[in-house]
Scaffold this motif. Structure first.
Motif, short mmCIF file in Angstrom:
data_model
loop_
_atom_site.label_atom_id
_atom_site.label_comp_id
_atom_site.label_asym_id
_atom_site.label_seq_id
_atom_site.Cartn_x
_atom_site.Cartn_y
_atom_site.Cartn_z
N VAL A 146 50.85 37.85 37.69
CA VAL A 146 50.99 37.00 38.86
C VAL A 146 49.69 36.96 39.64
CG1 VAL A 146 52.14 36.74 41.08
CG2 VAL A 146 53.48 37.24 39.06
N LEU A 205 46.72 37.40 38.45
CA LEU A 205 45.79 36.62 37.65
C LEU A 205 46.07 35.14 37.86
CD1 LEU A 205 45.07 37.38 33.92
CD2 LEU A 205 45.33 35.07 34.71
N GLY A 206 47.34 34.77 37.78
CA GLY A 206 47.72 33.37 37.95
C GLY A 206 47.32 32.87 39.32
N PHE A 207 47.51 33.71 40.33
CA PHE A 207 47.15 33.32 41.69
C PHE A 207 45.66 33.00 41.78
CE2 PHE A 207 45.03 34.92 45.46
CZ PHE A 207 45.49 34.00 46.39
N GLU A 240 43.68 32.00 39.47
CA GLU A 240 43.40 30.73 38.80
C GLU A 240 43.87 29.55 39.64
OE1 GLU A 240 41.76 30.24 35.54
OE2 GLU A 240 41.09 32.07 36.53
N ILE A 241 45.05 29.70 40.26
CA ILE A 241 45.58 28.61 41.07
C ILE A 241 44.63 28.30 42.23
CG2 ILE A 241 47.43 27.96 42.66
CD1 ILE A 241 49.37 29.43 40.81
N ARG A 268 41.46 28.78 42.34
CA ARG A 268 40.26 28.14 41.80
C ARG A 268 40.53 26.64 41.56
NH1 ARG A 268 38.18 27.25 37.08
NH2 ARG A 268 39.95 28.11 35.99
N VAL A 269 41.64 26.36 40.91
CA VAL A 269 41.97 24.97 40.61
C VAL A 269 42.20 24.18 41.90
CG1 VAL A 269 43.67 23.47 39.52
CG2 VAL A 269 42.91 25.54 38.36
N PHE A 270 42.84 24.83 42.86
CA PHE A 270 43.11 24.17 44.13
C PHE A 270 41.79 23.76 44.79
CE2 PHE A 270 43.61 24.40 48.76
CZ PHE A 270 44.63 23.48 48.92
N ASN A 280 40.03 20.83 43.37
CA ASN A 280 40.65 19.53 43.57
C ASN A 280 40.73 19.14 45.04
OD1 ASN A 280 41.68 18.48 40.87
ND2 ASN A 280 42.28 20.61 40.83
N PHE A 339 38.01 34.40 36.94
CA PHE A 339 38.63 35.59 36.38
C PHE A 339 37.58 36.66 36.05
CE2 PHE A 339 40.42 37.50 32.36
CZ PHE A 339 41.25 38.36 33.02
N VAL A 340 36.41 36.20 35.60
CA VAL A 340 35.35 37.13 35.25
C VAL A 340 34.93 37.97 36.45
CG1 VAL A 340 32.98 37.28 34.45
CG2 VAL A 340 34.49 35.56 33.50
#
Lengths: 299, 354, 306
Positions: B145, B147-149, B151-152, B154-156, B159, B257-258
């Motif tokens: 979770v 990790l997913g956060f 990434e989210i 970053r994508v947010f 955009n 993530f890195v």
């Protein structure tokens, strides 16, 4: 209760007595298809010293787990001083005054003996504070965060509280004869002392009811005898109700005033040690039918 | 029980209790000021010092969740990103503002502090949101979770026009200085150590050691887990804010993530649970590539090798983790602090976590 | 309508590839309770093996059936061996240590591989993606209407290969002695060892199997994408991992369902919203599933014994 006594009655039919510190009312629990505990009744008053016995897999530890909120009962209810605690979390039940030890010792291994006890002592402070914000979770949450600030700013009141916790924990270590281990990591303590440290830790949370899960497991005869004396003394000094799970019949018979016998999750007998000892069902459960056949009935 | 009967002992310390709380601050602030004024190094030295400081803040704060509480977060860069973007955005909005009653440089620093705090609080809020799933998840799942956060986030950012999309935010006023960075380094280390020695810290250690037993002893494990997330992400947000005010541009590529993994490596190398270990590892792993680069440069070996240091760094981090787990899984210091592992003849503190 | 159908097809095609990789995660988790973070990168290594083979056998041979078979065989066998080595030297020594230790090791291997392969020292390929040779020449097999819906030959082929491998795996786990041993180890590897099951061998074989599958899946992905890069493992691996968790990690059919669902969700996000949001949606969906069902769609959260 004699050998062919009536089915076990609810533990506390007498409604005039003060509310039980801890009570189980017809508690059943199921794992998949397996009935781990069926229609379990129990009532602990202050000053009680009760025993819970039964063969392996009889559901003793399951009963403990239901009483302390680790498992939720499928049926029935658990009450702490007439407050229903079904669905509450273990730490909430602990704060209501129910503390326990574990069959397979679960100390905070990397913490010192003193810190182990202090963790539990601290919880009691949390209770007093949570009373402030009763019903208002937000207030309570804010309070929790504010409490961290006190620690970070090392306020005088925080320092005083820390000293109080230390003094209290040291006192409990002394009671359990562990003062010389104060600064040792729990994992480095010998087995018997780890068991006693678990009891000290449970006492740290200032319980009204103490649940001991096989406290004498792995001890030799002398240590067991000492422990029996100690448990009695704890009950009197701390004004507790105590429930002991024990494998060793002798130990239970020696100290408990009332014994509940479980087998396959069902309560098969309840009563004074002498009665339980001569109960046919109990002997069957413990020693098997062949024993009865060769010895011709109850001992 | 008999607790009221027990007398509370007097404070054993020479320092009056009222002073003990702020004493380190009283010592640190003049020292840092001295450090700040005496620093006349090159731009590069200033930059390097700042990077080291930011990494220390990140490692020490992550250690609170991964080390003390025993959870495993691998999305710390996400919180850093939140802090960097929110603080950077705040500063950009306040660029034209000046507090007229203060000299310009002081006014800038006040605004900077404000932006940092806004960023830190925003990150702490995100920490709360991420901490909430820990109500229901444990161990590996929580790691996913976080990790997913990351990434989210970053994508947010990628955009969102206000954050400059993939190009990033540039033109953030360069308010930061090594003095400011190390003021926060000092704060996070002090906070982490005081936390570790307090009843709250003990509850966190208890969760790390045995969650079931902690719960049975009255520790609100979920509450503590969430709070440790909030606490840790606040400082990650501050680190991000500091970072945003000394680099020319921040873009989503800085918080992948890195980046999270780099911080995890620092914490694991230092020893999960050791604050000073995290500090030492953060310094070491930040300076190592620089050291290698200048070494190769000094040796005069092919210029490409010096340039390649950055490339080689990541695989080496990976191998370092593997070797560390196989040979010394507790890291440099384990749960101990640096003064516990110093040689005998040096003065040391009493043993134990506090 | 046609558009919807096209997205469905594309989503399923992507999902089958995720599924093959997800199965690897799920099998390893099943026997070891380890999230093998390096799985995607092992896959990437396998794809490079296939890439090298395709070049080694030359342009003519690689178009023939035997050539394709050779590429797949080398990649899958090589990758199985690679998986075996990782298990033997990195994970086995840690088997009795806390689970976190192995997880950190897996993350370390993942890093070492994905960034190590970006170097251009020696045989390492360097960071830039390379065109993957068209070992299956793309053809439009089924066209509905005026190119409203197109199904490519590689979509059909990879779907068939993926389904074939999954059926085989299901048989292996539930229909063979080895599968029974695997399930026993999954239940409790210490007890399994006491019952005379060679746990080390079972775990090693599981790793080889999952790595081999991953290499196959990776090749299919590379054919679809017509490129290979050192970071593809991190990228595909993460998605497949998400799929495995959505399905309930450790649950074989769950991984497949999770992967198909994820493939469809991603395809629809790309088709109807914006492609830039794809990764965020995948993770958002994961978090949503975990919040509603903490063990994934088919998994169960084992209650800790107290």
């Amino acid at each position: 209760m004699s050998a062919n006594a009536q089915p076990v009655a609810p533990a506390s039919p007498d409604t005039k007595s003060p509310p039980a510190l801890l009570r189980a009312d017809g508690v059943s629990i199921q794992f998949g298809g397996l009935k781990a505990l069926t229609d379990f009744h129990l009532s602990i008053q202050q000053g009680d010293l009760l025993g819970l016995i039964g063969p392996n897999g009889a559901g003793k530890s399951t009963a403990f787990n239901v009483l302390t909120g680790v498992y939720q009962p499928s049926q029935g209810q658990v009450l702490v001083r007439d407050t229903k605690v079904n669905g509450r979390k273990p730490h909430q039940i602990n704060l209501l005054g129910v503390a326990r030890t574990f069959q397979n010792i679960r100390l905070f291994r990397a913490l010192t003996a003193l810190d182990n006890v202090k963790v539990a002592c601290r919880a009691q402070t949390a209770l007093h504070q949570s009373r402030l914000g009763l019903g208002a979770k937000l207030v309570n949450a804010g309070h929790n965060y504010a409490d961290w600030w006190k620690a970070l700013l090392l306020t005088p009141s925080f320092q005083r509280e820390e000293r109080r916790l230390t003094a209290q924990a040291e006192h409990l270590l002394e009671v359990m004869g562990l003062s010389h281990r104060r600064d040792e990591e729990a994992r480095n303590l010998p087995y018997g002392e780890q068991r006693r440290l678990e009891i000290a830790r449970a006492l740290g949370s200032q319980p009204r009811v103490l649940l001991l899960d096989e406290p004498a497991a792995g001890m030799n005869t002398r240590e067991k005898a000492d422990l029996m004396v100690l448990i009695r003394k704890l009950r009197d000094d701390f004004k507790l109700g105590v429930l002991v799970i024990e494998h060793d019949m002798k130990l239970v018979m020696g100290i408990c005033e009332q014994i509940t016998v479980l087998d396959h999750g069902e309560t098969i007998a309840r009563g004074a040690p002498a009665e339980v000892r001569s109960d046919r069902k109990v002997i069957e459960a413990y020693l098997g039918d062949s024993y009865l056949e060769s010895h011709g009935g109850a001992a | 029980m008999q607790s009221p009967a027990l007398p509370v002992p007097e404070a054993p310390s020479l320092v009056p209790p009222a002073l003990r709380g702020i004493l380190p601050l009283l010592i640190a602030i003049p020292t840092l000021a001295l450090f700040h004024w005496s620093l006349t190094g090159s731009d590069f030295a200033t930059y390097l010092l700042s990077v080291v400081g930011v990494n220390i803040i990140l490692a020490v704060s992550l250690n609170i969740v991964n080390g003390m509480t025993g959870q495993f977060s691998i999305g710390h860069a996400g919180f850093m990103a939140v802090g960097a973007y929110i603080a950077g955005y705040t500063s950009l909005q306040l660029k034209e503002v000046a507090l007229s009653f203060l000299p310009v440089s002081a006014s800038d620093q006040v605004l900077f502090m404000l932006a940092l705090l806004v960023g830190g609080v925003a990150a702490a809020l995100c920490g709360f949101l991420v901490g909430l799933p820990s109500l229901r998840l444990r161990g590996d799942y929580l790691a996913i979770v976080t990790l997913g956060f990351g990434e989210i986030i970053r994508v947010f950012v990628q955009n969102t026009d206000a954050f400059g999309r993939a190009l990033g935010l540039s033109g953030i006023p360069q308010y930061s200085s090594p003095g400011m960075v190390f003021f926060w380094v000092f704060l996070v280390v002090l906070a982490a150590r005081r936390l570790a020695g307090s009843s709250h810290g003990r509850s966190l250690w208890a969760i790390r050691e045995d969650e079931v037993a902690a719960e049975a002893m009255g520790v609100d494990t979920t509450g503590y887990k969430v709070r440790s997330f909030v606490f840790s992400s606040f400082f990650a947000g501050i680190a991000g804010g500091l970072f945003a005010h000394f680099v020319p541009i921040i873009n989503p590529g800085s918080f992948t993530f890195v980046r999270s993994m780099e911080i995890v490596v620092m914490v694991v190398l230092g020893g999960l649970g050791s604050t000073t270990g995290a500090v030492v590892a953060a310094i070491f792993l930040t300076l190592l590539p620089e050291g290698m680069r200048s070494l190769f440069g000094a040796l005069g070996t092919e210029g490409s090798l010096a340039q390649r240091v950055d490339q080689i760094r990541m695989p080496i981090y990976g191998l370092l983790l593997v070797v560390l787990m196989l040979s010394r899984p507790q890291g440099l210091f384990g749960t101990k602090e640096i003064w516990d592992v110093l040689p005998r003849w040096l003065p040391r503190k009493r043993r134990g976590l506090a | 309508m046609a558009q919807l159908l096209q997205h469905l097809i594309n989503g399923l095609a992507a999902g089958t590839i995720y599924a093959l990789v997800a199965l690897g995660y799920t099998m390893v988790y099943g026997v070891l309770k380890l999230i093998n973070f390096a799985h995607g990168d092992v896959m990437m290594v396998g794809v490079y093996m296939g890439y090298a083979t395709a070049f080694a056998i030359g342009r003519e041979a690689r178009g023939s059936f035997l050539g394709i078979a050779a590429v797949f065989a080398v990649a899958m066998l090589g990758c199985a061996l690679f998986g075996f080595l990782i298990e033997r030297f990195a994970y086995r020594p840690l088997r009795e240590k806390p689970r976190l230790t192995a997880l950190i090791t897996a993350i370390g291997i993942s890093f070492a591989l994905s960034y190590g392969f970006q170097l251009d020292i020696g045989f390492l390929p360097g960071a830039s993606p390379r065109a993957f040779p068209e070992i299956i020449e793309p053809k439009e097999w089924i066209i509905i209407g005026d190119r409203d819906v197109v199904v490519w030959n590689w979509q059909v082929i990879s779907f068939l290969i993926a389904v074939g491998l999954m059926v085989g795996l299901q048989y292996l786990v539930f229909g063979t002695r080895f599968g029974r041993a695997m399930r026993a180890v999954s239940w409790d590897h210490r007890v399994a060892a006491l019952m005379g099951i060679p746990t080390d061998r079972v775990i090693a074989l599981t790793f080889m199997l999952s790595s081999g599958l991953a290499a196959g899946a990776g090749l299919l992905y590379a054919i679809k994408d017509t490129s290979v890069s050192p970071l593809m493992g991190l990228y595909v691996g993460l998605k497949a991992f998400v799929a495995a968790v959505i399905g309930g990690i450790g649950h074989v059919p769950g991984a497949v369902v999770g992967a198909l669902v994820l493939g469809l969700v991603e395809e629809f996000v790309v088709g109807y919203a914006a492609s830039t949001w794809r990764d965020a949606v995948a993770f958002g969906f994961l978090i949503l599933v975990l919040l509603v069902k903490p063990g994934g769609l088919f998994g169960r959260v084992a209650a800790e014994k107290v």
